[in-house]
Design an enzyme around this catalytic site. Structure first.
Site, short mmCIF file in Angstrom:
data_model
loop_
_atom_site.label_atom_id
_atom_site.label_comp_id
_atom_site.label_asym_id
_atom_site.label_seq_id
_atom_site.Cartn_x
_atom_site.Cartn_y
_atom_site.Cartn_z
N ASP A 1 21.44 43.68 41.94
CA ASP A 1 22.85 44.55 41.63
C ASP A 1 22.81 46.04 41.56
O ASP A 1 23.45 46.40 40.55
CB ASP A 1 23.76 43.95 40.58
CG ASP A 1 24.20 42.51 40.61
OD1 ASP A 1 23.64 41.62 41.85
OD2 ASP A 1 24.91 41.74 40.08
N ASP B 1 26.45 41.64 44.03
CA ASP B 1 27.70 41.33 43.37
C ASP B 1 28.83 41.30 44.52
O ASP B 1 29.03 42.49 44.99
CB ASP B 1 27.98 42.02 42.22
CG ASP B 1 28.84 41.12 40.95
OD1 ASP B 1 28.49 39.97 40.86
OD2 ASP B 1 29.70 41.72 40.36
N HIS C 1 32.68 40.15 45.05
CA HIS C 1 33.89 39.37 45.02
C HIS C 1 34.86 39.62 45.94
O HIS C 1 35.12 40.55 46.30
CB HIS C 1 34.44 39.99 43.44
CG HIS C 1 33.36 39.74 42.49
ND1 HIS C 1 33.03 38.46 42.05
CD2 HIS C 1 32.81 40.68 41.43
CE1 HIS C 1 32.02 38.64 40.93
NE2 HIS C 1 31.98 39.98 40.70
N HIS D 1 39.36 37.68 42.70
CA HIS D 1 38.55 37.02 41.90
C HIS D 1 38.90 37.12 40.40
O HIS D 1 39.62 38.24 39.71
CB HIS D 1 37.14 37.73 41.66
CG HIS D 1 35.91 36.67 41.24
ND1 HIS D 1 35.64 36.79 39.89
CD2 HIS D 1 35.07 36.02 41.79
CE1 HIS D 1 34.65 36.10 39.65
NE2 HIS D 1 34.40 35.51 40.77
N HIS E 1 35.77 45.22 40.37
CA HIS E 1 34.40 45.90 40.71
C HIS E 1 33.85 45.08 42.09
O HIS E 1 34.32 43.65 42.15
CB HIS E 1 33.41 45.65 39.78
CG HIS E 1 32.95 44.50 39.12
ND1 HIS E 1 33.78 43.56 38.31
CD2 HIS E 1 31.90 43.65 39.71
CE1 HIS E 1 33.27 42.28 37.88
NE2 HIS E 1 32.14 42.43 38.79
N LYS F 1 26.70 37.03 45.45
CA LYS F 1 26.96 36.15 44.42
C LYS F 1 28.38 36.46 43.92
O LYS F 1 28.77 37.66 44.09
CB LYS F 1 26.15 36.30 43.24
CG LYS F 1 25.80 37.44 42.79
CD LYS F 1 24.83 37.44 41.66
CE LYS F 1 24.75 38.65 40.95
NZ LYS F 1 25.73 39.16 40.37
N CYS G 1 23.74 40.39 34.69
CA CYS G 1 23.21 39.74 35.83
C CYS G 1 21.67 39.55 35.77
O CYS G 1 20.78 38.61 36.18
CB CYS G 1 23.49 40.44 36.89
SG CYS G 1 25.39 39.87 37.23
C1 VGL Z 1 27.46 42.24 36.50
C2 VGL Z 1 29.42 42.02 35.05
C3 VGL Z 1 30.30 41.42 36.30
C4 VGL Z 1 26.21 42.49 36.59
C5 VGL Z 1 28.52 41.70 37.50
O1 VGL Z 1 25.76 42.75 37.74
O2 VGL Z 1 25.49 42.72 35.43
N1 VGL Z 1 28.27 42.38 35.22
N2 VGL Z 1 29.80 41.35 37.12
ZN ZN Z 2 30.94 40.76 38.86
#
Ligand code: VGL
Ligand code: ZN
Length: 209
Positions: A14, A52, A54, A58, A87, A112, A157
């Site tokens: 990510d 990530d 979404h 979401h 995000h 994901k 993550c």
């Molecule tokens: C993440 C919060 C929400 C991450 C992803 O990549 O750590 N944290 N979505």
């Molecule tokens: Zn996220």
């Protein structure tokens, strides 16, 4: 430079604009790890990344729960869910990988967080462990037994990706200087390291890779 054996993979988690300074869910100093990850990549043949990704609707976004604020907890289909700022919306610039991150040798990207009804911190499974990104199968198919993890964020993550890697039987290494925490609480990053160690993750620094 001598490369790692082909039973070894690097998983870059990510490293997207929304998790970097200036982004919607910015991780402090997250940008500092980019040159380091580019160096580390030189030691690996098999490199994959997670993203990530979404949909706008979401349910982890506070904005989709009128009256709720970022950082509040809700019950989301039976799981405790912390609410985040919007995000990494699919197709948005915040969901892109940072342009300075060398993607030239990546073999695959695993997205994901596509199911609006469940969050997905790990690069392997969603938080309910129902949905599967295919990363575990991919690594096994490629003969991987050792997994090195780096990226963002250390306390979400990255942590859950490393824990799931252990649970799937991979010998798992966290590259501690190539990750940074969100630290909603100031000790979250340290606590994540402790949890990973307890689960059997080897915590190393990039010089030891
Ligand atoms: C993440 C919060 C929400 C991450 C992803 O990549 O750590 N944290 N979505
Ligand atoms: Zn996220």
């Amino acid at each position: 430079m001598e490369k790692k054996k082909d039973n070894t993979a690097l998983v870059i988690v990510d490293v997207q604009y929304d998790f970097l300074p200036g982004g919607a869910l910015a991780v402090a100093y997250g940008d500092q790890i980019i040159p380091l990850i580019n160096q580390i990549q030189k030691k690996f043949d098999l490199i994959v990344a997670t993203q990530d990704w979404h949909p706008e609707e979401h349910q982890s976004f506070a904005a989709n729960h009128p009256g709720k604020k970022n950082g509040e907890f809700i019950d989301l289909n039976g799981l405790e869910q912390i609410l985040w700022p919007v995000h990494c919306v699919q197709g948005s610039s915040g969901a892109e990988f940072h342009a300075d991150l060398d993607q030239s040798r990546w073999k695959a990207v695993f997205q994901k967080g596509k199911n609006p009804e469940v969050d997905s911190y790990s690069g392997f499974f969603d938080n309910a462990r129902r949905g599967d990104t295919g990363l575990g199968e991919y690594l096994k198919t490629h003969g991987v037994s050792k997994v090195y993890v780096c990226g963002l964020a250390q306390d979400y993550c990255v942590k859950f990706t490393a824990l799931d890697a252990v649970s799937l039987g991979f010998e798992t290494f966290l590259i501690a200087d190539a990750t940074r925490p969100v630290n909603l609480n100031s000790t979250d990053g340290d606590q994540a390291i402790a949890e990973m160690k307890k689960a059997g993750v080897h915590v190393v620094i990039s010089d030891q890779v």
